[in-house]
Write a protein that holds these residues in place. Structure first.
Motif, PDB file in Angstrom:
ATOM      1  N   LEU A 119      47.831  28.982  41.576  1.00  0.00           N
ATOM      2  CA  LEU A 119      47.317  30.306  41.216  1.00  0.00           C
ATOM      3  C   LEU A 119      47.352  30.532  39.716  1.00  0.00           C
ATOM      4  O   LEU A 119      46.501  31.212  39.158  1.00  0.00           O
ATOM      5  CB  LEU A 119      48.129  31.404  41.915  1.00  0.00           C
ATOM      6  CG  LEU A 119      47.871  31.599  43.398  1.00  0.00           C
ATOM      7  CD1 LEU A 119      48.790  32.673  43.947  1.00  0.00           C
ATOM      8  CD2 LEU A 119      46.422  31.974  43.660  1.00  0.00           C
ATOM      9  N   GLU A 120      48.350  29.943  39.062  1.00  0.00           N
ATOM     10  CA  GLU A 120      48.452  30.153  37.617  1.00  0.00           C
ATOM     11  C   GLU A 120      47.349  29.416  36.861  1.00  0.00           C
ATOM     12  O   GLU A 120      47.145  29.641  35.691  1.00  0.00           O
ATOM     13  CB  GLU A 120      49.835  29.740  37.109  1.00  0.00           C
ATOM     14  CG  GLU A 120      50.904  30.749  37.515  1.00  0.00           C
ATOM     15  CD  GLU A 120      52.297  30.370  37.058  1.00  0.00           C
ATOM     16  OE1 GLU A 120      52.567  30.447  35.855  1.00  0.00           O
ATOM     17  OE2 GLU A 120      53.108  29.968  37.920  1.00  0.00           O
ATOM     18  N   ILE A 150      41.463  35.540  40.403  1.00  0.00           N
ATOM     19  CA  ILE A 150      42.229  35.847  41.609  1.00  0.00           C
ATOM     20  C   ILE A 150      41.814  37.228  42.103  1.00  0.00           C
ATOM     21  O   ILE A 150      41.714  38.171  41.317  1.00  0.00           O
ATOM     22  CB  ILE A 150      43.750  35.844  41.333  1.00  0.00           C
ATOM     23  CG1 ILE A 150      44.184  34.517  40.710  1.00  0.00           C
ATOM     24  CG2 ILE A 150      44.514  36.109  42.612  1.00  0.00           C
ATOM     25  CD1 ILE A 150      45.650  34.472  40.316  1.00  0.00           C
ATOM     26  N   PHE A 151      41.565  37.313  43.376  1.00  0.00           N
ATOM     27  CA  PHE A 151      41.136  38.565  43.985  1.00  0.00           C
ATOM     28  C   PHE A 151      42.145  38.891  45.089  1.00  0.00           C
ATOM     29  O   PHE A 151      42.240  38.178  46.075  1.00  0.00           O
ATOM     30  CB  PHE A 151      39.731  38.377  44.553  1.00  0.00           C
ATOM     31  CG  PHE A 151      39.009  39.659  44.901  1.00  0.00           C
ATOM     32  CD1 PHE A 151      39.663  40.870  45.013  1.00  0.00           C
ATOM     33  CD2 PHE A 151      37.626  39.632  45.122  1.00  0.00           C
ATOM     34  CE1 PHE A 151      38.982  42.031  45.328  1.00  0.00           C
ATOM     35  CE2 PHE A 151      36.931  40.784  45.444  1.00  0.00           C
ATOM     36  CZ  PHE A 151      37.609  41.989  45.540  1.00  0.00           C
ATOM     37  N   ILE A 161      37.023  31.413  43.156  1.00  0.00           N
ATOM     38  CA  ILE A 161      37.959  32.521  43.353  1.00  0.00           C
ATOM     39  C   ILE A 161      39.101  32.132  44.274  1.00  0.00           C
ATOM     40  O   ILE A 161      38.903  31.472  45.296  1.00  0.00           O
ATOM     41  CB  ILE A 161      37.220  33.733  43.971  1.00  0.00           C
ATOM     42  CG1 ILE A 161      35.940  34.024  43.181  1.00  0.00           C
ATOM     43  CG2 ILE A 161      38.114  34.958  44.018  1.00  0.00           C
ATOM     44  CD1 ILE A 161      34.996  34.967  43.897  1.00  0.00           C
ATOM     45  N   ALA A 162      40.308  32.546  43.905  1.00  0.00           N
ATOM     46  CA  ALA A 162      41.440  32.457  44.828  1.00  0.00           C
ATOM     47  C   ALA A 162      41.635  33.841  45.423  1.00  0.00           C
ATOM     48  O   ALA A 162      41.894  34.794  44.691  1.00  0.00           O
ATOM     49  CB  ALA A 162      42.688  32.016  44.087  1.00  0.00           C
ATOM     50  N   ALA A 212      41.725  27.735  44.153  1.00  0.00           N
ATOM     51  CA  ALA A 212      40.784  28.669  44.768  1.00  0.00           C
ATOM     52  C   ALA A 212      40.989  28.594  46.276  1.00  0.00           C
ATOM     53  O   ALA A 212      41.790  27.809  46.756  1.00  0.00           O
ATOM     54  CB  ALA A 212      39.359  28.304  44.395  1.00  0.00           C
ATOM     55  N   GLY A 213      40.257  29.430  47.021  1.00  0.00           N
ATOM     56  CA  GLY A 213      40.403  29.429  48.469  1.00  0.00           C
ATOM     57  C   GLY A 213      41.076  30.696  48.944  1.00  0.00           C
ATOM     58  O   GLY A 213      41.215  31.657  48.185  1.00  0.00           O
ATOM     59  N   ILE A 214      41.482  30.701  50.210  1.00  0.00           N
ATOM     60  CA  ILE A 214      42.024  31.927  50.784  1.00  0.00           C
ATOM     61  C   ILE A 214      43.516  31.752  51.067  1.00  0.00           C
ATOM     62  O   ILE A 214      43.908  30.965  51.922  1.00  0.00           O
ATOM     63  CB  ILE A 214      41.257  32.303  52.072  1.00  0.00           C
ATOM     64  CG1 ILE A 214      39.756  32.435  51.744  1.00  0.00           C
ATOM     65  CG2 ILE A 214      41.808  33.597  52.655  1.00  0.00           C
ATOM     66  CD1 ILE A 214      38.873  32.704  52.940  1.00  0.00           C
ATOM     67  N   TYR A 215      44.335  32.466  50.324  1.00  0.00           N
ATOM     68  CA  TYR A 215      45.791  32.439  50.495  1.00  0.00           C
ATOM     69  C   TYR A 215      46.191  33.606  51.385  1.00  0.00           C
ATOM     70  O   TYR A 215      46.024  34.764  50.980  1.00  0.00           O
ATOM     71  CB  TYR A 215      46.505  32.625  49.157  1.00  0.00           C
ATOM     72  CG  TYR A 215      46.456  31.452  48.205  1.00  0.00           C
ATOM     73  CD1 TYR A 215      45.284  31.104  47.547  1.00  0.00           C
ATOM     74  CD2 TYR A 215      47.600  30.705  47.945  1.00  0.00           C
ATOM     75  CE1 TYR A 215      45.250  30.039  46.663  1.00  0.00           C
ATOM     76  CE2 TYR A 215      47.581  29.636  47.055  1.00  0.00           C
ATOM     77  CZ  TYR A 215      46.399  29.315  46.414  1.00  0.00           C
ATOM     78  OH  TYR A 215      46.383  28.268  45.532  1.00  0.00           O
TER      79      TYR A 215
END
Ligand code: SF4
Ligand code: SF4
Ligand code: SF4
Ligand code: FES
Ligand code: FES
Lengths: 887, 161
Positions: free
Chosen positions: A376-377, A382-383, A502-503, A538-541
């Motif tokens: 993430l850093e 980041i959304f 986007i993450a 990126a991706g969906i956390y």
């Protein structure tokens, strides 16, 4: 960068330019004493203890900040250096108070250790103790700044690692000390009591408060935090069989590094609570009485098998635990499927929206299972949607705040102005439950601008044309109406996201809302369109509430999935997964999906459920409408509870079996990143309590099972062999990662899985609110508790804090309703009510109230309906309409 | 003469003026100090917000520099030198006389906000030791009688007004 050669203590060394002398020396095993240095913090050069000498020039340098240079000849241990180091320590000791003798840091104080190494006993200086006020007016931290050596580690940890900024240097010279704003006590400052500074402090200036025990622990053991889905790695200090202290572990490759949150650091004192269950109990003539293990197991085995025989396997259900280990959940579902013949098995993760995360797994065929937080850093953008990790999973919050400080674009969509919103480039203060519209709106704006990734879309996806048509015909005016956001701010957001991968970080605001499923689908579309899947950073956390929520699902403690997230029922592929398990377990498995936890309650109400076996969950406290759940469970003929505490649910059980807490047994858990951590017992279970896997094994044996699984190693070996996703759980390593097995083109260029389809654009229904319930209540976590607060509720230190869970309301609504801070109100919804004090909160917008979870026996659950589902299995438990009555 | 109530509107406009000069904390603090004669502690949070810093950091900067004060000061700020040269020439008793005359201790401000008494480590005028400053004026070769008459001058000033 260039390579450089130099000599340290006569040893020729080559290294990269720009490295500090200290780092190079450490890399080559040369130890240099330090007090202000920490590998996770920026070099600071405050203590000068790390002095080294350049032999040729005779220059003395602080090695932690001095970079290497070509042809240096460094001595780290000359008599001259030792003399200087001794003088530095002498000065520090001369300023130190006599209470050093009884300091709770004891032999772990680095200052003392170094003084001993350098042989500084008498300082031969005029002692000048720098007395400062001792602060201990909080349950967690004792600050005795008389012992502070001004190394600044606490301040840097607070600013750089947890990004709270509660403390900084104040004043100058002899009077200088770390201080909060206005020099207030920590409890009145912005301090979150994460304790990171306490673990970092090299002296006794900062120490954790422990009323049970003072001094150095007798031994230490490595473990994993028992609370949220981050799964922080930690070290437990033990005296006797009591865990008396917790610190971040010294391992360097962990998810949390040198940080923890208040729960991990301080709330583990629940382990020592006197209320722990210590022997099996059975109900005789209506009373729960002690029994032997043999007796209890015998009853459980007999009754379960009996009920299965007489009323059929559908009349039995099992609720597994998102807090128990992988090995235990595996065994538990095996008992359900193989010995009891039922798929009626679920885990507590249901209420945290596990079904929604499953959607992503299905859409990618298991291609998106690993989400390292450290990436993430390095993200492009980041959304964050419906997540307040600062409170719910604080270490995730640290990552996000650090990313924002490093300049990563951070967008936060939350109806409340959370602390994280202050770090955001844009805060989208949308109306509750309107995330779906927001995501659609932003996708449509990006589509308009052609801000999508055509090559990604071409190579890996299908159905973009129709999806695009859907976006083009989206009514943006309706979007702004439903979300309550201006078009301008949506445009600004789209502008910030344009061209970026986007993450997404999603929390319970999405996972527990009525439009959760649709929101996830919309997010998934957006991440396909922007090429954000299959890309690092990126991706969906998805946030996981409990520490092994993901593992419980992976192990098949779910009504729809076999271990390894394999489908129970997959006619298209000849049911290969189920057939495989049938062969492996030599049993016939039912293809039909079983009951999830809500269905279990409904079946109990209808009288169809005869036996319920609950492992490490407390549905009477964690589910909505507790009274309704109580009635339902009381009507079940036979209820078994296996837990560590006499919970509300245990009180109505027919048999109670005392299990062991995570630190008292071995096992492995899987965190929200897909990281599998193996741990060993740190203490032994209290009284006659047993590790849960052992109880499950003994029970299986009583039920006539002879297929092995009688040791942790054997269970683990079976998992590693039969579950490809867990092939790395082979007992060889403490940290492993789940496997992503997708054959979709995106993840496996030669794979047969084909393209990933877009789904169509759907919108929320039009909400019609009636005036009887004028407010929307948002239910949310507070950092001092986890989930429904059963375990944190047994923590003495959390208890001492005396949280009252005040209902938050906007000042405007407060004034209109004639309410002032501290007034008692009754909050009523169509399902129930609760009474609490009120607090006017200017960060809340009009029309909303915020109800903190977990306090007051989690009475917040009175307000919501158990079966309020929009689409199957998406719990609509995040918000509800309410009215207020002043008391 | 009490210090005036803080005019929050005025404070906000001072902060607003500097908002776009991120990372220029010190000029902003100087501006506030000039405007109010001190930095009202309650302004720390708003300053931090405007400068995108933690409030604790802002406080750290304020308390580091002797030029900033979080407490309102008197009309006249006395700085008695306690440096080596002045010490040798008896600055300790000079300080005592000042304390006695004004009825306040080092670091304090008189209740009527006329005088604030501070000490410094050297005024850079050692040849005149013992020395002191009142606002921007230097006084050297002090003796107890000289101190009394200097203070009387400043007191007189008050009565005249
Ligand atoms: S409190 Fe501890 S960590 Fe903080 S500056 Fe003092 S000695 Fe260092
Ligand atoms: S406990 Fe955490 S939040 Fe509080 S001062 Fe220490 S590092 Fe900062
Ligand atoms: S509760 Fe979560 S964030 Fe806090 S220490 Fe435990 S695992 Fe880490
Ligand atoms: S460790 Fe290098 S100066 Fe402190
Ligand atoms: S010591 Fe007093 S002016 Fe220098």
């Amino acid at each position: 960068m260039e390579d450089i050669t130099l000599t340290i203590n006569g040893k020729k060394i080559s290294c990269q330019e720009g490295t500090s002398i200290l780092n190079v020396a450490e890399e080559y095993g040369i130890k240099i004493p330090t007090l202000c240095h920490h590998h996770d913090l920026e070099p600071f050069g405050a203590c000068r203890l790390c002095l080294v000498e350049e032999e040729k020039t005779g220059r003395l340098m602080a090695s932690c900040v001095a970079p290497v240079a070509q042809d240096m000849t460094i001595l780290t241990d000359s008599p001259r250096i030792t003399k200087h180091r001794r003088n530095i320590v002498r000065l520090m000791m001369a300023e130190h108070p006599e209470s050093c003798l009884v300091c709770s840091k004891g032999n772990r104080c680095q200052l003392r250790q170094i003084a001993a190494q350098l042989g500084v006993g008498e300082t031969d200086l005029y002692p000048m103790p720098n007395y400062k006020r001792l602060e201990q007016a909080n349950p967690f931290i004792i600050r005795d700044l008389s012992k502070c050596i001004l190394c600044g580690k606490c301040i840097r940890a607070d600013h750089e690692l947890v990004v709270v900024g509660a403390i900084d240097y104040n004043l100058r010279g002899f009077r200088s000390r770390p201080a909060t704003v206005h020099d207030l006590p920590l409890k009145d400052s912005s301090c979150t009591f994460c304790g990171t500074c306490v673990s970092m402090c090299p002296t006794g200036a900062l120490a954790s408060k422990n009323t049970q025990y003072v001094g150095t622990p007798e031994r230490e053991g490595l473990s994993v935090c028992g609370f949220c889905g981050v799964g922080c790695s930690l070290t437990m200090g033990v005296a006797g069989e009591q865990v008396i202290e917790v610190n971040p572990s010294h391992r360097q490759d962990t998810v949390n590094g040198a940080t923890l949150c208040v729960r991990g650091h301080f709330a583990h004192d629940f382990l020592n609570a006197g209320e722990r269950l210590i022997r099996p109990m059975i109900r005789k003539d209506g009373e729960l009485i002690s029994a032997s293990w043999d007796e209890a197991l015998e009853i459980v085995a007999d009754r379960l098998l009996n009920i299965k025989r007489t009323s059929g396997p559908q009349s039995v259900a099992l609720l597994g635990s998102s807090k128990c280990t992988n090995e235990e959940n595996y065994l538990f579902q095996k008992i359900a499927r193989v010995l009891l013949g039922t798929n009626n098995i679920d885990n507590g993760g249901y209420s945290s929206g596990q079904r929604l995360l499953r959607l992503i797994d299905e859409k990618t065929d298991g291609g998106c299972r690993i989400h390292p937080l450290e990436q993430l850093e390095k993200a492009e953008a980041i959304f964050v949607l419906g997540a307040n990790p600062d409170q719910s999973a604080p270490v995730v919050g640290y990552y996000l705040k650090r990313a924002s400080r490093k300049g990563v674009t951070l967008i936060v969509a939350d109806p409340r102005q959370t602390e994280l919103a202050d770090f955001a480039s844009v805060w989208l203060s949308l109306l509750p439950q309107s995330d779906l519209e927001l995501i659609n709106g932003i996708s449509a704006l990006l589509y308009q601008k052609k801000a999508y990734d055509p090559s990604f879309i071409d190579r890996f996806t299908e159905g973009f044309g129709e999806y695009g048509d859907g976006l083009s015909s989206l009514d943006l005016e309706r979007v702004t109406g439903v979300t309550g956001l201006d078009l301008d701010i949506l445009e600004e957001t789209a502008g910030l996201l344009n061209g970026k991968k986007i993450a997404f970080v999603i929390g319970h605001g999405i996972l527990q809302q009525r439009y959760g499923m649709q929101s996830i689908e919309a997010l998934f579309n957006l991440s396909l369109m922007t090429g954000s899947l299959g890309h690092a950073g990126a991706g969906i956390y998805g946030l996981a509430r409990e520490n092994n929520q993901i593992g419980a699902w992976d192990m098949g403690t779910a009504p729809h999935a076999l271990p390894g997230r394999q489908p129970l029922n997959d006619v298209l592929n000849g049911d290969t997964a189920r057939r495989g398990w049938e062969r492996a377990w030599q049993a016939k498995l039912l293809p039909d999906q079983g009951s999830n936890v809500v269905r279990m309650i409904e079946e109990a109400e209808k009288g169809n459920l005869k036996a319920l076996y609950i492992l490490g969950e407390n549905p009477l406290r964690s589910l909505p409408q507790p009274e309704r759940v109580r009635k339902a469970l009381e009507s079940v003929d036979f209820v078994v509870v296996q837990d560590i505490f006499p919970t509300e649910t245990a009180e109505i059980a027919d048999v109670i079996m005392p299990g062991a807490a995570f630190s008292e047994k071995g096992g492995s858990i899987t965190n929200m990143e897909g990281r599998i951590q193996t741990f060993r017992p740190v203490t032994s279970p209290p009284g006659e309590a047993k590790p849960d896997w052992e109880i499950l094994f003994l029970l299986a044996a009583k039920m006539g099972y002879t297929g092995g699984n009688d040791s942790l190693e054997k269970i683990r070996a079976e998992i590693a062999e039969l579950v490809p996703m867990y092939a790395e759980l082979d007992g060889q390593r403490d940290v492993a990662w789940v496997k992503e097995t997708s054959q979709r083109k995106l993840f496996d260029p030669g794979g047969k899985g084909g393209m990933i389809p877009f789904s169509s654009v759907v919108s929320t229904g039009d909400e019609v609110y009636d005036d009887i319930y004028p407010f929307t209540a948002i239910l949310g976590s507070v950092r001092y508790h986890l989930g429904s607060g059963t375990r944190t509720g047994y923590s003495d230190r959390i208890g001492e804090l005396g949280l009252k869970g005040e209902i938050e309301i906007s000042p405007e609504d407060g004034i209109n309703s004639g309410l002032r801070n501290g007034d008692m109100v009754r909050v009523l919804s169509p399902h129930g009510s609760l009474e609490r004090a009120i607090r006017l909160e200017k960060r809340l917008r009009k029309g909303l109230i915020f109800v903190p979870l977990a306090v007051n026996a989690n009475d917040a659950m009175n307000l919501i309906g158990l079966t309020e589902l929009c689409r199957p299995e998406s719990p609509g438990w995040k918000t509800c309409r309410v009215k207020l009555e002043k008391l | 003469m009490k210090p005036e109530e803080i005019d929050w509107g005025r404070l906000a406009s001072v902060i607003e003026k500097h908002r776009d000069e991120k990372s220029l904390l010190i000029p902003l603090l100087q501006d506030i100090q000039e405007t109010f004669g001190y930095i009202p502690p309650k302004s720390i949070e708003s300053v931090a917000e405007a400068m995108n810093l933690f409030p604790s950091q802002v406080q750290g900067v304020i308390s580091f520099y002797a030029g900033f004060s979080l407490k309102p000061k008197g009309k006249y700020v006395l700085r008695c030198c306690r440096g080596t040269a002045c010490h040798v020439k008896g600055s300790r008793s000079i300080l005592r006389v000042v304390e006695k005359e004004l009825g306040i201790n080092e670091g304090d401000t008189s209740p009527d906000y006329q005088f604030t008494l501070e000490t410094v480590a050297c005024l850079g005028a050692c040849f005149l030791a013992p020395t002191m400053m009142v606002n921007r004026d230097y006084f050297g070769k002090l003796s107890p009688t000289k101190v009394t008459s200097i203070l009387a001058e400043y007191r007189k000033d008050k009565e005249e007004r």
